[in-house]
Design a protein around this motif. Structure first.
Motif, PDB file in Angstrom:
ATOM      1  N   GLU A 108       0.834  -1.190   0.000  1.00  0.00           N
ATOM      2  CA  GLU A 108       0.000   0.000   0.000  1.00  0.00           C
ATOM      3  C   GLU A 108       0.879   1.254   0.000  1.00  0.00           C
ATOM      4  OE1 GLU A 108      -3.765   0.319   2.385  1.00  0.00           O
ATOM      5  OE2 GLU A 108      -2.515   1.749   3.481  1.00  0.00           O
ATOM      6  N   MET A 109       0.479   2.261  -0.749  1.00  0.00           N
ATOM      7  CA  MET A 109       1.219   3.517  -0.843  1.00  0.00           C
ATOM      8  C   MET A 109       0.269   4.678  -0.622  1.00  0.00           C
ATOM      9  SD  MET A 109       3.385   3.003  -4.291  1.00  0.00           S
ATOM     10  CE  MET A 109       2.940   1.469  -5.044  1.00  0.00           C
ATOM     11  N   THR A 110       0.836   5.823  -0.294  1.00  0.00           N
ATOM     12  CA  THR A 110       0.058   7.048  -0.169  1.00  0.00           C
ATOM     13  C   THR A 110       0.679   8.123  -1.042  1.00  0.00           C
ATOM     14  OG1 THR A 110      -0.622   6.529   2.083  1.00  0.00           O
ATOM     15  CG2 THR A 110      -0.755   8.836   1.425  1.00  0.00           C
ATOM     16  N   TYR A 111      -0.155   8.722  -1.883  1.00  0.00           N
ATOM     17  CA  TYR A 111       0.248   9.866  -2.698  1.00  0.00           C
ATOM     18  C   TYR A 111      -0.531  11.078  -2.209  1.00  0.00           C
ATOM     19  CZ  TYR A 111       2.214   6.619  -6.142  1.00  0.00           C
ATOM     20  OH  TYR A 111       2.942   5.648  -6.766  1.00  0.00           O
ATOM     21  N   THR A 112       0.148  12.206  -2.097  1.00  0.00           N
ATOM     22  CA  THR A 112      -0.512  13.451  -1.717  1.00  0.00           C
ATOM     23  C   THR A 112      -0.378  14.436  -2.866  1.00  0.00           C
ATOM     24  OG1 THR A 112       0.019  13.096   0.609  1.00  0.00           O
ATOM     25  CG2 THR A 112      -0.579  15.329  -0.039  1.00  0.00           C
ATOM     26  N   VAL A 113      -1.517  14.951  -3.322  1.00  0.00           N
ATOM     27  CA  VAL A 113      -1.543  15.940  -4.389  1.00  0.00           C
ATOM     28  C   VAL A 113      -2.020  17.247  -3.771  1.00  0.00           C
ATOM     29  CG1 VAL A 113      -2.490  16.548  -6.646  1.00  0.00           C
ATOM     30  CG2 VAL A 113      -2.088  14.144  -6.063  1.00  0.00           C
ATOM     31  N   ASP A 114      -1.180  18.268  -3.850  1.00  0.00           N
ATOM     32  CA  ASP A 114      -1.487  19.564  -3.250  1.00  0.00           C
ATOM     33  C   ASP A 114      -1.756  20.574  -4.361  1.00  0.00           C
ATOM     34  OD1 ASP A 114      -1.770  21.726  -1.580  1.00  0.00           O
ATOM     35  OD2 ASP A 114       0.293  21.707  -0.863  1.00  0.00           O
ATOM     36  N   PHE A 115      -2.927  21.183  -4.348  1.00  0.00           N
ATOM     37  CA  PHE A 115      -3.310  22.164  -5.353  1.00  0.00           C
ATOM     38  C   PHE A 115      -3.125  23.568  -4.787  1.00  0.00           C
ATOM     39  CE2 PHE A 115      -5.777  18.342  -6.206  1.00  0.00           C
ATOM     40  CZ  PHE A 115      -5.466  18.131  -7.529  1.00  0.00           C
ATOM     41  N   ALA A 116      -1.874  24.042  -4.818  1.00  0.00           N
ATOM     42  CA  ALA A 116      -1.579  25.400  -4.346  1.00  0.00           C
ATOM     43  C   ALA A 116      -1.785  26.366  -5.512  1.00  0.00           C
ATOM     44  CB  ALA A 116      -0.154  25.481  -3.837  1.00  0.00           C
ATOM     45  N   ASP A 117      -2.232  27.556  -5.234  1.00  0.00           N
ATOM     46  CA  ASP A 117      -2.478  28.585  -6.254  1.00  0.00           C
ATOM     47  C   ASP A 117      -3.457  28.101  -7.313  1.00  0.00           C
ATOM     48  OD1 ASP A 117      -0.723  30.372  -5.016  1.00  0.00           O
ATOM     49  OD2 ASP A 117       0.989  29.513  -6.072  1.00  0.00           O
ATOM     50  N   TYR A 118      -4.443  27.319  -6.920  1.00  0.00           N
ATOM     51  CA  TYR A 118      -5.459  26.840  -7.850  1.00  0.00           C
ATOM     52  C   TYR A 118      -6.176  28.028  -8.482  1.00  0.00           C
ATOM     53  CZ  TYR A 118      -9.390  24.252  -9.740  1.00  0.00           C
ATOM     54  OH  TYR A 118     -10.322  23.712 -10.588  1.00  0.00           O
ATOM     55  N   GLY A 119      -6.387  27.984  -9.764  1.00  0.00           N
ATOM     56  CA  GLY A 119      -7.057  29.075 -10.457  1.00  0.00           C
ATOM     57  C   GLY A 119      -6.095  30.066 -11.087  1.00  0.00           C
ATOM     58  N   THR A 120      -4.797  29.872 -10.879  1.00  0.00           N
ATOM     59  CA  THR A 120      -3.795  30.753 -11.475  1.00  0.00           C
ATOM     60  C   THR A 120      -3.765  30.511 -12.982  1.00  0.00           C
ATOM     61  OG1 THR A 120      -2.456  30.699  -9.487  1.00  0.00           O
ATOM     62  CG2 THR A 120      -1.342  31.339 -11.505  1.00  0.00           C
ATOM     63  N   SER A 121      -3.754  31.579 -13.766  1.00  0.00           N
ATOM     64  CA  SER A 121      -3.671  31.472 -15.218  1.00  0.00           C
ATOM     65  C   SER A 121      -2.224  31.444 -15.655  1.00  0.00           C
ATOM     66  CB  SER A 121      -4.387  32.637 -15.881  1.00  0.00           C
ATOM     67  OG  SER A 121      -5.766  32.600 -15.583  1.00  0.00           O
ATOM     68  N   LYS A 122      -1.897  30.530 -16.549  1.00  0.00           N
ATOM     69  CA  LYS A 122      -0.544  30.396 -17.093  1.00  0.00           C
ATOM     70  C   LYS A 122      -0.622  30.256 -18.589  1.00  0.00           C
ATOM     71  CE  LYS A 122       1.845  30.076 -13.225  1.00  0.00           C
ATOM     72  NZ  LYS A 122       2.882  30.945 -12.820  1.00  0.00           N
ATOM     73  N   ASP A 123       0.289  30.898 -19.312  1.00  0.00           N
ATOM     74  CA  ASP A 123       0.421  30.709 -20.749  1.00  0.00           C
ATOM     75  C   ASP A 123       1.327  29.517 -20.986  1.00  0.00           C
ATOM     76  OD1 ASP A 123      -1.191  32.895 -21.419  1.00  0.00           O
ATOM     77  OD2 ASP A 123       0.512  34.274 -21.348  1.00  0.00           O
ATOM     78  N   ILE A 124       0.841  28.535 -21.740  1.00  0.00           N
ATOM     79  CA  ILE A 124       1.629  27.348 -22.037  1.00  0.00           C
ATOM     80  C   ILE A 124       1.922  27.347 -23.529  1.00  0.00           C
ATOM     81  CG2 ILE A 124       1.667  24.826 -22.001  1.00  0.00           C
ATOM     82  CD1 ILE A 124      -0.316  25.004 -19.653  1.00  0.00           C
ATOM     83  N   VAL A 125       3.201  27.252 -23.878  1.00  0.00           N
ATOM     84  CA  VAL A 125       3.605  27.255 -25.279  1.00  0.00           C
ATOM     85  C   VAL A 125       4.460  26.024 -25.558  1.00  0.00           C
ATOM     86  CG1 VAL A 125       3.487  29.758 -25.498  1.00  0.00           C
ATOM     87  CG2 VAL A 125       5.596  28.702 -24.775  1.00  0.00           C
ATOM     88  N   ALA A 126       4.438  25.606 -26.806  1.00  0.00           N
ATOM     89  CA  ALA A 126       5.262  24.470 -27.191  1.00  0.00           C
ATOM     90  C   ALA A 126       6.732  24.836 -27.163  1.00  0.00           C
ATOM     91  CB  ALA A 126       4.881  24.015 -28.602  1.00  0.00           C
ATOM     92  N   PRO A 127       7.616  23.912 -26.804  1.00  0.00           N
ATOM     93  CA  PRO A 127       9.047  24.218 -26.764  1.00  0.00           C
ATOM     94  C   PRO A 127       9.623  24.403 -28.171  1.00  0.00           C
ATOM     95  CG  PRO A 127       8.648  21.921 -26.184  1.00  0.00           C
ATOM     96  CD  PRO A 127       7.323  22.569 -26.378  1.00  0.00           C
TER      97      PRO A 127
END
Length: 50
Positions: free
Chosen positions: A31-50
């Motif tokens: 058994e394992m535990t993963y924690t996912v933390d959503f900090a700054d949820y709702g922040t807008s970011k521009d994502i561009v291809a490399p």
């Protein structure tokens, strides 16, 4: 055991949420535990291809 989730958020910071996932995610593993933390949820970011 079936994986389970627990969602938490702090009453003082409504914009911060966390999901805790616990269970056996891989065949023949412990058994394992993963924690996912959503900090700054709702922040807008521009994502561009490399």
């Amino acid at each position: 055991m079936t994986p389970s989730t627990r969602n938490t958020s702090s009453p003082t910071t409504a914009s911060c949420a966390k999901a805790v996932l616990t269970g056996v995610f891989y065949k023949n593993s412990d058994e394992m535990t993963y924690t996912v933390d959503f900090a700054d949820y709702g922040t807008s970011k521009d994502i561009v291809a490399p």
